[in-house]
Structures are given as structure tokens and as C-alpha cells.
Design an enzyme around this catalytic site. Structure first.
Site, PDB file in Angstrom:
ATOM      1  N   VAL A  15       7.119 -25.437  37.358  1.00 60.32           N
ATOM      2  CA  VAL A  15       7.362 -26.844  36.996  1.00 60.32           C
ATOM      3  C   VAL A  15       8.804 -27.242  37.309  1.00 60.32           C
ATOM      4  CG1 VAL A  15       7.219 -28.562  35.159  1.00 60.32           C
ATOM      5  CG2 VAL A  15       5.609 -26.642  35.180  1.00 60.32           C
ATOM      6  N   ALA A  34      13.656 -47.017  37.897  1.00 58.92           N
ATOM      7  CA  ALA A  34      14.304 -46.678  36.622  1.00 58.92           C
ATOM      8  C   ALA A  34      15.485 -47.597  36.335  1.00 58.92           C
ATOM      9  CB  ALA A  34      14.777 -45.229  36.654  1.00 58.92           C
ATOM     10  N   GLY A 136      -1.536 -32.044  32.639  1.00 54.58           N
ATOM     11  CA  GLY A 136      -0.753 -32.035  33.878  1.00 54.58           C
ATOM     12  C   GLY A 136      -0.324 -33.412  34.340  1.00 54.58           C
ATOM     13  N   GLY A 189      -0.309 -20.726  40.493  1.00 57.07           N
ATOM     14  CA  GLY A 189       0.671 -21.315  39.573  1.00 57.07           C
ATOM     15  C   GLY A 189       0.038 -22.141  38.465  1.00 57.07           C
ATOM     16  N   ASP A 203      -4.458 -22.624  24.991  1.00 56.53           N
ATOM     17  CA  ASP A 203      -3.715 -23.683  25.682  1.00 56.53           C
ATOM     18  C   ASP A 203      -4.433 -25.032  25.523  1.00 56.53           C
ATOM     19  OD1 ASP A 203      -1.668 -24.540  27.841  1.00 56.53           O
ATOM     20  OD2 ASP A 203      -3.592 -25.130  28.690  1.00 56.53           O
ATOM     21  N   LYS A 207      -3.186 -28.521  23.491  1.00 50.86           N
ATOM     22  CA  LYS A 207      -3.226 -29.882  24.053  1.00 50.86           C
ATOM     23  C   LYS A 207      -4.103 -30.798  23.195  1.00 50.86           C
ATOM     24  CE  LYS A 207      -2.590 -28.059  28.728  1.00 50.86           C
ATOM     25  NZ  LYS A 207      -3.298 -27.440  29.843  1.00 50.86           N
TER      26      LYS A 207
END
Ligand code: NAP
Ligand code: HSE
Length: 431
Positions: A15, A34, A136, A189, A203, A207
Site C-alpha cells: 500500500v 484538493a 480496498g 499482494g 479480516d 471490516k
């Protein structure tokens, strides 16, 4: 243009490197959106000498990541280390304490310590953001905090672990073995540092507990997520499900229908007409059912460097714009403390699978237990011997009934010499 937002990156793995690549590749458009540039000033990881495939020479290096938030050249820290406690949590605490914003991809930490960190962030008037922690690249936290904010959410559920979904779909397509496919998911990954977190369902449970808190305005309650993973599934279960018109997917589901908070992660048989049945590979999908919006489906890559970096940088853009907001949508003091819901009354159909000795009377013993517990069988298939093991597989689908009846049948069969392993019970998702 305004001053850059100065960013410290902790963790330079899948990441972390993805975030560097994204910030570099899309610098100009990010700055426009932004209102100011995002500027990485300092990075940190365990091993400074490790090659990472990106040029780090323009960034300062900090050996002690825990103090990143205390540096004068840092406005916001991005934590991409992982682990519910340890250095990640120490870093999160010191960063917020120092009055700096924190962005994290760490669902384990948010599931365990999110309330504490959110309360600290409120005290300090700084942002705590974790879009990348759930599903994700899918902006589902933003969708629940903002897009569906006017609705009462009645149910939220979906495919929340890319590794498991990848394994299940490859097993489905190729009939290959579980362990072999897990190694492949790790190489891509997708998997956690300890892949047991993926395949045991933990996991996805992390979440789900985060999603449920935001969807229902409740305190995060990871401890009460009923969790089972995919390790007990056999290729034969997947083939059996397919013959019945279903696929098997690891589903996390939460609702408040019975007053308490129901949270479950479990492999389900998903009817082939259901949208989640077509979610393949490392893709995730989340369904949110709002009382005015109706059913909403969010789908996209659930793991991997690019999609996860996309979610991390979206949080950074929000912070650069000055958006703080309550991490769980409402202030921590206003989140409800919901008791875990009882599940016995829940109605549904189930897939039951037994591995049994191939001898007379075994099937009668199983069906007697089901009869005594009040479970009605819709269909039943007995498969021939599996290799030389002398065991046969008996799979059945029940009619709709209360979950307590199936649990009672399993209890009645507990310790039976006819069964070579405890029965596998999977719930069925028809709609
Ligand atoms: P990763 O590839 O294993 O990278 C972890 C990074 O943290 C490495 O750079 C490592 O340093 C560093 N690190 C680990 N322990 C450390 C310690 N004790 N002190 C200092 N640095 C330490 O992990 P990842 O896949 O990028 O995941 C990072 C976080 O994002 C996790 O919370 C994960 O759950 C979450 N996440 C991952 C994905 C995904 O698809 N991978 C998606 C969403 C969320 P070295 O490189 O020097 O060893
Ligand atoms: N290991 C996680 C998964 C990474 O496979 O979904 C994304 O959170």
C-alpha cells in the site's frame, strides 16, 4: 496555490509504495482537486536498505515511525504498517495527540481501537480517516457517511475480503487446491501479513464491524462478530453448490432487525441470480439497503496496491480541503451501544454437509437428528466414496426455518461416531 499538505508515510509495502506512485503520477490533478499539492516529506519502514521499486531519495527517512506526527515537516500521517496494536497503534496515538491528522488502511486497528482514536481526534479537532480499511478501492465509507446519510440503513452486507474471494473463484474455475491458490493470492499482494486473518474470516470481520458502526450509528463491536472462514470448504462443496444453482462466497452481513446488532462473517451459498454471485477474483462488493434509497451495490477492487492507494489518497484530498468530520459519521459520544442480537429466531435456508462413514444406518441417524430438531430437508445428495478414505459426503439443503433448529440438529449429532468431522453449516443468500 495554497501551501502543500505535508505528509509522512509509515509503511512502504504494497500500500505504501502504491500511495507514493499515485501521488507522483497524478500530482497535478490531485493538487487542482484538493486546492493544494500533496507533498510527501518523510517516510518510514523497518528496513531502510530494502529496494522498493520507487525512488525515495527526495524524502527524509525517519527510523522511529512513532514520532512522525511530532515532526514540524508533517501535517498528516498515513499509517500503512498493519497490526491492531504495536507500532501502528503507538503511531496513531502520538500523531493525534500531536494534533495531526491520521489516515490509515489498518482495519484491525480501527476495529479494535477506532473508538478510542476517534474520540481523541474529536478532542484535538483533527481528522481520522480510514476509507482504505474497508473494501480496498471502493469508496464505501464515504458512501455510507455521506451519500446515504439521509437513510436509515436496514442491512449492510457483502464480499469484504479479496483474498478469500480470489481463492474461492479460482477453486471454482479450476478445481485447484485451497493452499496452492492462497500462495498465489499472497504473491499478488492481496493477503494480510498473516494470511490466517484472511482465510479465517477475521479480516472481513474487522471490516464488517467498521461498516456496521457507520451504517447503524453504533459503537464498533468487533468482539461480537460471529466469524468463520473458508478453510473447511472442499472443492466438493463448491461443485455441490454449483449443481444446486449457487456459488460459495465469504459474506459479511449486519443488520439491526431484531433490535440488537447482528454481525456475521461466514461462507454463504449465493444464488446465481444474486449480484454478489458474479463478483469474482479479488473484487469486493458491498450492498447497503436504505429505507429511502433502496438497495445500493458498490463494487470494485478490494485489495492490491493501486485501488488501496486510491482510497488512501482520497482521504488525503479530503484533509487537504479542510474536511474533518466525525470518523464514524456521528461523534463517538452519540454512537449507540447495541447489544449483540440473538440469532436463533432468524429464518433462512441452510446447506449442511456431513462427512460420514460408508455404512448402513448413518443416513438414518442424520435424518433422525434433523427430524427431532424440526429441520425440514428440501434436497439431499450422497456422493460416492472420496478416494480410499472410506468416507462419503452427504450434502443437503433445508427448507426455510429458524437457525435454532439447525443448531439443535448439529448439537444432537455432536460426538456421533458416524461423522468423521463436525457438520459444515452454510447459510443461503437468495435475495
Ligand atoms: P506490507 O506489504 O506487509 O507492508 C507493511 C509495511 O510496514 C512494510 O513496509 C514494513 O516495513 C512496515 N512495517 C511492518 N512492521 C513494522 C514495524 N514493526 N516497524 C516499522 N515498519 C514496519 O503490508 P500492506 O499490504 O502494504 O498493508 C499495510 C496495511 O494496509 C495493513 O494494515 C493492511 O491490512 C492494509 N491494507 C492492505 C491492503 C492490500 O491490498 N495489501 C488493502 C487494504 C488495506 P519493511 O518493508 O521495511 O519490512
Ligand atoms: N487482505 C485484504 C483482502 C486486503 O484480501 O481483502 C484488503 O483489505
Amino acid at each position: 496555490m495554497a501551501e502543500p499538505l505535508k505528509i509522512a508515510l509509515a509503511g512502504l509495502g504494497t500500500v505504501g509504495v502504491g500511495v507514493i506512485r499515485l501521488i507522483e503520477a497524478n500530482a497535478a490533478l490531485i493538487a487542482r482537486r484538493a486546492g493544494r499539492p500533496l507533498q510527501v516529506t518523510v517516510v518510514s519502514a523497518r528496513d531502510r536498505s530494502k529496494p522498493r521499486g520507487v525512488d525515495l531519495s527526495q524524502y527524509a527517512w525517519e527510523d522511529d515511525m512513532v514520532i512522525l506526527g511530532e515532526r514540524a515537516d508533517v501535517d498528516v500521517v498515513v499509517e500503512m504498517v498493519g497490526g491492531s496494536d504495536g507500532p501502528a497503534l503507538a503511531l496513531a496515538r502520538t500523531t493525534i495527540e500531536a494534533g495531526k491528522g491520521l489516515v490509515t488502511a489498518n482495519k484491525a486497528m480501527i476495529a479494535h481501537h477506532g473508538l478510542e482514536l476517534a474520540a481523541k481526534a474529536e478532542d484535538k479537532h483533527v481528522a481520522l480517516k480510514f476509507e482504505a480499511a474497508v473494501a480496498g478501492g471502493i469508496p464505501v465509507i464515504k458512501a455510507l457517511r455521506e451519500g446515504t446519510a439521509a437513510n436509515q440503513i436496514e442491512r449492510v452486507y457483502g464480499i469484504l475480503n479479496g483474498t478469500c474471494n480470489y481463492i474461492l473463484t479460482v477453486m471454482e474455475d479450476t478445481g485447484r487446491d485451497f493452499a496452492d491458490v492462497l500462495t498465489e493470492a499472497q504473491a499478488k499482494g492481496y493477503a494480510e501479513a498473516d494470511p490466517a486473518f484472511d482465510v479465517e474470516g477475521t479480516d472481513a470481520a474487522h471490516k464488517l464491524s467498521i461498516l456496521a458502526a457507520i451504517a447503524f450509528g453504533a459503537k464498533v463491536d468487533f468482539a461480537h462478530v460471529e466469524t468463520s472462514g473458508i478453510t473447511r470448504l472442499r472443492a466438493a462443496d463448491i461443485a455441490q453448490a454449483e449443481a444446486l444453482g449457487y456459488v460459495i462466497r465469504l459474506i459479511g452481513m449486519a443488520d439491526t432487525a431484531a433490535g440488537g446488532l447482528f454481525q456475521r462473517v461466514q461462507p454463504h451459498l449465493v444464488h446465481c441470480d444474486h449480484p454478489l454471485a458474479h463478483v469474482d477474483g479479488a473484487t469486493n462488493a458491498v450492498v447497503a439497503e436504505g429505507n429511502f434509497s433502496g438497495r445500493l451495490l458498490f463494487q470494485g477492487a478490494g485489495a492490491g496496491d493501486g485501488p488501496t492507494a486510491s482510497a488512501v489518497v482520497a482521504d488525503l484530498i479530503d484533509i487537504a480541503r479542510g474536511e474533518v468530520g466525525a470518523a464514524f459519521s456521528v461523534p463517538v459520544s452519540e454512537l449507540e451501544e447495541l447489544a449483540p442480537a440473538a440469532t436463533g429466531h432468524r429464518l433462512g435456508r441452510a446447506y449442511l454437509r456431513f462427512m460420514v462413514a460408508d455404512r448402513p444406518g448413518v443416513l438414518a441417524e442424520i435424518t433422525a437428528a434433523l427430524r427431532d430438531a424440526g429441520v425440514s430437508i428440501e434436497s439431499l445428495i450422497q456422493k460416492g466414496r472420496a478416494g480410499d478414505s472410506g468416507k462419503v459426503m452427504v450434502a443437503m439443503v433445508t427448507h426455510e426455518g429458524p437457525e435454532s433448529a439447525v443448531s439443535e440438529a448439529v448439537r444432537l449429532l455432536d460426538g456421533s461416531a458416524s461423522l468423521s468431522e463436525p457438520p459444515l453449516v452454510l447459510h443461503i443468500l437468495d435475495n
